[in-house]
Enzyme design. Structure first.
Site, PDB file in Angstrom:
ATOM      1  CE1 TYR A  97      -0.793  -1.911   4.132  1.00 20.38           C
ATOM      2  CE2 TYR A  97      -0.344   0.448   4.088  1.00 20.38           C
ATOM      3  CZ  TYR A  97      -1.023  -0.630   4.612  1.00 20.38           C
ATOM      4  OH  TYR A  97      -1.953  -0.429   5.627  1.00 20.38           O
ATOM      5  CB  SER A 145      -3.187   3.179   5.187  1.00 16.84           C
ATOM      6  OG  SER A 145      -1.956   3.594   5.739  1.00 16.84           O
TER       7      SER A 145
END
Length: 249
Positions: free
Chosen positions: A144, A131
């Site tokens: 995350y 990401s």
């Protein structure tokens, strides 16, 4: 037809929906036999039937079972992930550990299980769906961001160890992708930032991006399919951004 992956076997985690399903379709379209791995048994089975592949119902949080695995795939796509949006002081420790287990420890165990087969055949492709949060941080996403930063390091170590044996390892780093995972964040982001849900995309998710739209799953999958090909044999240890310019800032 592009049959560049004929004879290759691919394993895609979180493959029943979203980015994983798009990657499974892209790899199958190029001739790979795809194993769709997901905790969603019916979703995995439906996609596997569509692609002429195989479904693997698996709980990637069961790390003891993963530690005993031996995988015979040529292409491994580590995609499965979850999200939790909360301030650090309100973040449940159990949820933090759950996210790191699924998104960092499980990829390590799957890579560990796949490398002997890849080394024996002199070919392997590890594709980690990271990401922009593997390269940049955002508030309220401690678990995350930590998991994705860890995945970046794991990917680079895998690249260094596998380079002389025909195995490459890379990350794909999209911004916000049009998936159920992103859609489920909107209410939490609206609450945390004190804005209406209708304003979350413009004021939170896309504020750092020069291109003001969500990434489409097919765009991510197209890059994954190229990384899996022979054409990408010299691409390893890399992190390919697909974030609309977010990380250019």
């Amino acid at each position: 037809m592009d049959n560049s992956l004929n004879g290759r076997k691919a394993l895609v985690t979180g493959g029943a929906s979203g980015i994983g399903a798009a990657c499974a379709r892209a790899l199958a379209a190029r001739g790979a036999k795809v194993v769709v791995a997901d905790v969603d048994a019916s979703g995995a089975a439906a996609l596997a039937d569509e692609l002429g592949g195989t479904a693997w119902t698996v709980d990637l949080l069961d790390v003891d079972a993963l530690a005993a695995l031996s995988l015979d795939c040529d292409i491994l796509v580590n995609n499965a992930g979850i999200q939790k949006v909360a301030p650090i002081e309100e973040f449940e420790p159990a949820e933090f550990r759950r996210i790191l287990t699924l998104m960092l420890e499980a990829p390590f165990l799957l890579i560990r299980a796949a490398l002997p087969h890849m080394y024996a055949n002199g070919f392997g492709r590890i594709i980690n769906i990271s990401s922009v949060h593997g390269l940049r941080a955002s508030a309220y996403k401690s678990a995350y961001v930590s998991a994705k930063h860890g995945l970046e390091g794991l990917s680079k170590v895998t690249a260094l160890e596998g380079g002389e044996r025909g195995v490459t390892s890379n990350c794909i780093n999209p911004g916000y992708v049009r998936t159920p995972l992103v859609e489920r964040q909107i209410a939490d982001q609206a609450r945390l930032h004190g804005i209406p849900e209708a304003e979350v995309l413009a004021k939170v998710m896309l504020t750092e991006s020069a291109v003001k739209r969500l990434v489409e799953v097919e765009e991510v999958a197209s890059l994954a399919a190229w990384m899996a090909s022979d054409d990408a044999g010299m691409v390893t240890g890399a992190s390919y951004t697909m974030d609309g310019g977010w990380s250019a800032r």
